[in-house]
Design an enzyme around this catalytic site. Structure first.
Site, PDB file in Angstrom:
ATOM      1  N   GLY A  92       0.817  -1.215   0.000  1.00  0.00           N
ATOM      2  CA  GLY A  92       0.000   0.000   0.000  1.00  0.00           C
ATOM      3  C   GLY A  92       0.844   1.255   0.000  1.00  0.00           C
ATOM      4  O   GLY A  92       0.327   2.350  -0.178  1.00  0.00           O
ATOM      5  N   VAL A  93       2.135   1.144   0.193  1.00  0.00           N
ATOM      6  CA  VAL A  93       3.114   2.228   0.188  1.00  0.00           C
ATOM      7  C   VAL A  93       2.620   3.511   0.855  1.00  0.00           C
ATOM      8  O   VAL A  93       2.984   4.603   0.453  1.00  0.00           O
ATOM      9  CB  VAL A  93       3.679   2.525  -1.231  1.00  0.00           C
ATOM     10  CG1 VAL A  93       4.321   1.303  -1.831  1.00  0.00           C
ATOM     11  CG2 VAL A  93       2.603   3.038  -2.194  1.00  0.00           C
ATOM     12  N   CYS A  94       1.849   3.396   1.916  1.00  0.00           N
ATOM     13  CA  CYS A  94       1.434   4.576   2.684  1.00  0.00           C
ATOM     14  C   CYS A  94       0.686   5.596   1.825  1.00  0.00           C
ATOM     15  O   CYS A  94       0.872   6.795   2.005  1.00  0.00           O
ATOM     16  CB  CYS A  94       2.619   5.273   3.337  1.00  0.00           C
ATOM     17  SG  CYS A  94       3.028   4.622   4.940  1.00  0.00           S
ATOM     18  N   ASN A  95      -0.085   5.142   0.857  1.00  0.00           N
ATOM     19  CA  ASN A  95      -0.839   6.100   0.059  1.00  0.00           C
ATOM     20  C   ASN A  95      -2.235   5.552  -0.192  1.00  0.00           C
ATOM     21  O   ASN A  95      -2.545   5.062  -1.284  1.00  0.00           O
ATOM     22  CB  ASN A  95      -0.098   6.398  -1.248  1.00  0.00           C
ATOM     23  CG  ASN A  95      -0.629   7.648  -1.912  1.00  0.00           C
ATOM     24  OD1 ASN A  95      -1.847   7.804  -2.058  1.00  0.00           O
ATOM     25  ND2 ASN A  95       0.240   8.543  -2.300  1.00  0.00           N
TER      26      ASN A  95
END
Ligand SMILES: *Cc1c(COP(=O)(O)O)cnc(C)c1O
Length: 827
Positions: free
Chosen positions: A395-398
């Site tokens: 989810g790469v923090c986005n």
């Protein structure tokens, strides 16, 4: 982040990088060369410089007058100025606040805004990093905006309704570059918003999250009128070292921090405690009031060294920008060109084409096999790591960026959460969709050969040269006897109305049955018994429908609704709404379904209970029994082959070679396979045949009765001849042939279903599902024509039987059926 690479990103710069031929470096000629020892000249020079500084100077805590302390103070002030110069920012217009990382800078702004006398309203761009999204929890109102909504705002249509926000200060936050796919957003937004939208008390401030942007791009704050009020960034992303961040504050926006309540050591000129409570904040510089406690002195001094060495090696950020942009075009083209043997693309790219857009040097993508099935992110990351590539997946923090790239609706994200998906989990393909992306980012020290070997790696491990065979061999079909799926129905609430799956929709098939079938039930408040149409025929008038757009189960009642009740109520589709809405309290309660004790979650909301109790006139509550439960939150199928389905040797002699031997019914428990079901009575899926129904209706008409509709049998799948073949000679299928089917293959890909035995009927089939009225038929005729061993049967139980050895296809990852699919039985 990606590919062995340099400062910037999620990994350090100490990665093994191949040597690079000079001619490959149009931008960087002569400025970069790499060795094989796993360290670059950059990191070595930087560490040497820092070590020299550390060993030849003594740096003290800045708050005193000793020589060491004064040295620290003056070096820190020099670095502060240097940071401003790096971003072309005039010290008269901007101040630098040193913080731990970009997030800490963002949080300083949030803390200050929250302390404003009226609080603040918050608008954030949908591609925001989690650290920006979190600000919404401090705001009075918050909205998430896409590009179009931001432009509308600039043109005068604000995102908040006027009543909500009268006179309140607003904060708008957005990333300069998305950390998910590298997309860059207009820097003009800050100036335009300041000019167009509010001054005085209800002023709008802009927070630019520059953390990703400044890794590979210059940021020019020379024009104070167009600059953001607050700019947050992390130095380790630009220089690899030190671990330090900054918040750049436009002096014109400093006033926001006046309401900040907390003060830490070093931020005040005087504090009175004991009998009075008073303090005087420092007044000269904003950073003095915000840098709580001792500064990270050595990190700030290391930043000086980093800026020196970075400048020497790379020249300017413009060089880095040109270099990384060149490489990202190559990576984008390389990944995009990978094709499977059958011509299908290997990579699904989410980033914009860097040659025709202002995308940063980040490529976000996913991988599919030649049959369209998604590759596991966890597996990809493991493989890439083994091969020495530093990539990030997930989810790469986005959250907003991921949801829009992958087309995940909020309810699906929540569904995945309640199905056990967590950030970083290995179970990364859910319901046939990836839950995250693969992100390859390029930095100053990435090379052409990094890019090429990464593209080769993806090709080598993920390109299918020949197409694996995904579909089981279908028995040759006689054109004339071809059957197909004529209708698909689910009954979200047990014993209530059906939901007809629209014609052009692929409907998910699970081991427990069709998706969303019998996940809910109504439970008597006193006895805990699940209510049934048998006793409460008007339940047929309770009409649930699945609204995936809004993520709700909507429920209406087609009979008389008492005046005080709403026309419609809705409950969330998300499996465990308590996780998301603490107010929708669910408690688990022991109930009985078909005599079996189960544990279901009941909805406590009074409006839900009042609706069902009101329309039925029975004190009941709505309960949920989602898939995946354990113990009493799990049930098993009871269906089995009946005697009438087994050809008796006396009737059908087994002449070798004459026809296949049918399966024998399981006669002991040990032979029975445990198959999970939800709240259906007996089995995962119930199918009926239109040919059998025609036959039954003929019999009913013979005795003067009126035909019954397929709805009476509450089947999930209705099988019949294709509409075009109806009536043609020889196309009518044999009635009750389903009694002797052993398997059914549905759809072009041949999803396999195992037949579990005939369905035993009770007089519930006599309830007209449109009107809830009862009649004699079809039960009377059924009991004359379809009675075996004293029991009455119509329709057949079945379950999805995934084949273990077929190739992974997108259908196997997410098995679905749709109306019109071919249905091929075998015996
Ligand atoms: C990395 C990043 C952040 C968070 O930075 P931290 O240093 O972890 O605080 C925020 N926004 C974007 C766009 C980022 O790339």
């Amino acid at each position: 982040m990606a590919i062995p690479k340099a400062p910037a990103g999620d990994v350090g710069y100490n990665t093994a990088v191949e040597s690079v031929r000079d001619e490959e470096y149009p931008m960087m000629k002569g400025s970069i060369y790499l060795d094989h020892a796993g360290t670059t000249p950059y990191s070595k020079s930087l560490m040497d410089r820092f070590a020299q500084d550390m060993t030849s100077n003594l740096f003290g805590n800045p708050h005193s007058f000793s020589a060491s302390s004064q040295l620290s103070t003056s070096r820190i002030e020099d670095v502060r100025l240097r940071v401003l110069q790096f971003f072309n920012a005039d010290p008269d217009d901007f101040d630098v606040v040193f913080v731990a990382n970009a997030t800490a800078g963002i949080k300083l702004v949030a803390d200050a805004m929250r302390s404003l006398p009226d609080g603040f309203d918050y608008a954030y761009h949908q591609m925001s990093h989690t650290s920006l999204v979190g600000i919404r929890e401090e705001a009075r109102n918050s909205v998430c905006l896409d590009d179009g909504q931001v432009e509308d705002w600039l043109a005068g249509t604000g995102p908040f309704s006027a009543g909500d926000t009268a006179g309140r200060t607003t904060l708008f936050a957005y990333p300069g570059q998305s950390n998910m796919d590298g997309q860059r957003f207009p820097l003009r937004w800050a100036g335009q918003l300041r000019r167009n939208c509010g001054s005085g008390a209800n002023r709008t401030y802009t927070l630019l999250d520059a953390a990703a942007l400044v890794c590979s791009s210059p940021l020019d704050l020379s024009c104070v009128d167009t600059a953001p009020d607050f700019t947050a960034l992390s130095f380790y992303k630009i220089f690899g070292f030190p671990d330090l961040g900054a918040l750049l504050v436009r002096r014109g926006a400093e006033g926001v921090f006046a309401s900040r309540r907390y003060f830490g050591g070093g931020t005040v000129d005087m504090v009175v405690c004991l009998k009075e409570q008073w303090h005087a904040p420092k007044t000269q510089f904003l950073h003095e009031c915000l840098e709580d406690g001792t500064l990270p002195i050595h990190s700030i001094i290391a930043l000086d060294a980093a800026m020196d060495i970075h400048g020497k090696l790379f020249g300017s950020m413009l060089n880095v920008a040109a270099h990384t942009s060149f490489l990202s075009k190559r990576l984008f083209t390389g990944l995009g060109a990978l094709r499977h043997g059958n011509g299908e693309p290997v990579c699904t790219l989410y980033s914009l084409d860097p040659s025709s857009s202002t995308n940063g040097p980040v490529i976000a993508f996913n991988i599919r096999n030649s049959l369209g099935a998604w590759a596991s992110l966890a597996e990809f990351e493991k493989l890439a790591t083994l091969k020495g590539f530093h990539i990030r997946t997930g989810g790469v923090c986005n959250p907003g960026g991921i949801a829009s790239a992958l087309g995940l609706e909020p309810w699906e994200v929540k569904q995945n959460f309640t199905s056990g998906f967590r950030c970083g989990s290995e179970n990364d393909i859910m319901a046939g969709k990836p839950t995250g992306v693969i992100r390859a980012s390029l930095g100053a020290m990435s090379t052409i050969s990094d890019v090429d070997s990464f593209v080769d790696f993806v090709g080598e491990f993920y390109r299918d040269e020949s197409v694996p065979s995904g579909r089981p061999e279908l028995a040759p079909q006689d054109e004339n006897s071809q059957l197909c799926v004529r209708g698909i129905f689910v009954y979200p609430i047990k014993s209530c109305g059906g939901f007809e799956v629209p014609k052009d929709v692929d409907w998910e098939v699970k081991l427990e049955g069709l998706a969303w079938d019998r996940e809910w039930c109504l439970v008597h408040q006193g006895s805990g018994q699940a209510l049934s149409q048998k006793r409460h025929p008007q339940m047929a008038l309770i009409r649930p429908s699945l609204d995936f757009e809004r993520g709700r189960l909507r429920i209406t009642y087609a009979g008389h609704i008492p005046r005080q009740l709403p026309r419609e109520i809705t409950v969330p589709l998300s499996m465990n709404p308590t996780v998301f809405q603490p107010l929708v309290s669910l408690h688990s309660r022991s109930s009985r379904v078909c005599g079996e004790e189960i544990l279901a979650q009941t909805y406590a909301a009074p409006e839900v209970t009042e609706f069902f109790t009101g329309v039925l006139g029975v004190p009941c509550v709505l309960a949920r029994f989602p898939p995946g439960g354990q113990g009493k939150s799990m049930r098993h199928s009871k269906a089995h082959l009946q005697k009438h389905q087994v050809p008796q040797p006396s009737i059908r002699p087994r002449v070798p070679g004459s026809f296949p031997v049918p399966p024998s019914p399981p006669d002991s428990d040990s032979e029975r396979v445990e198959r999970r079901i939800l709240l259906s009575n007996e089995s995962p899926i119930l199918a009926i045949s239109l040919a059998s129904l025609n036959e039954l209706n003929k019999e009913i008409e013979k005795i003067g009765g009126s035909q019954v509709s397929p709805a009476a049998f509450r089947a999930n799948v209705v099988i019949g001849c294709p509409p075009s073949a109806r009536g043609l000679p020889g196309t009518q299928h044999t009635p009750y042939a389903e009694d002797s089917w052993s398997r059914l293959c549905i759809g072009d890909v041949g999803l396999e279903f195992t037949m579990l035995g005939s369905c035993r009927r009770c007089h519930m089939v006599c309830i007209n599902q449109e009107t809830a009225e009862k009649s004699e038929e079809p039960f009377v005729t059924l009991s004359k024509t379809r009675r075996f061993d004293g029991k009455v049967f119509f329709g057949t139980h079945m379950c999805y039987a995934p084949s273990a050895h077929a190739a992974v296809t997108k259908e196997a990852q997410f098995p679905t059926i749709r109306v019109g699919d071919v249905a091929a039985p075998s015996w």
